[in-house]
Design an enzyme around this catalytic site. Sequence first.
Site, PDB file in Angstrom:
ATOM      1  N   CYS A 123       0.662  -1.271  -0.025  1.00  0.00           N
ATOM      2  CA  CYS A 123       0.171  -0.206  -0.071  1.00  0.00           C
ATOM      3  C   CYS A 123       0.938   1.101  -0.004  1.00  0.00           C
ATOM      4  CB  CYS A 123      -0.883  -0.126   1.187  1.00  0.00           C
ATOM      5  SG  CYS A 123      -1.594   1.514   1.923  1.00  0.00           S
ATOM      6  N   CYS A 137       0.590   3.517   2.837  1.00  0.00           N
ATOM      7  CA  CYS A 137       1.087   3.353   4.072  1.00  0.00           C
ATOM      8  C   CYS A 137       2.591   3.491   4.308  1.00  0.00           C
ATOM      9  CB  CYS A 137       0.473   1.721   4.144  1.00  0.00           C
ATOM     10  SG  CYS A 137      -1.252   1.322   4.187  1.00  0.00           S
TER      11      CYS A 137
END
Length: 147
Positions: A65, A68
Amino acid sequence: MQLACPRCLALNRIADRGPGDEPKCEACGAALLPAEAVALTADSFDRFIQHAGLPVLVEFWADGCGPCEMMAPIFDAIAAEMKGRVRFARLDAAAHPQVPMRHHLRGVPSLMLFSDGAEIARTTGAMEAHALRRWLASQGIQQAKVQ
Ligand code: ZN
């Protein structure tokens, strides 16, 4: 104040905590209030949240991600700033999907703030450091004064 150990989850009773104190777990010797976020799992999540002794900010993230990855170092930097006031933790939402599902979280990265085991706020999406500080301040959590 009772603090759950981030490593073994033993409950440690802490009397008066002064500035600069580095309390250690009586059971395993781990630092109870490390400067970095601690990794939680589906098994440790509830006990840690309920016995944190301080507000807990949990970052839900997942491998691969992009936002992230952008968020992780910011989260760690703010964890160091807030050491002793808020406990920072993170949970791999892909490895432990039952936890975000139970909290009806949509997407990663997401942050959830808990106090005494109850959710008090959440937000989804990556944040810059100043935005994260402002968000915490809006929840009544201020950065410790530099001494
Ligand atoms: Zn321990």
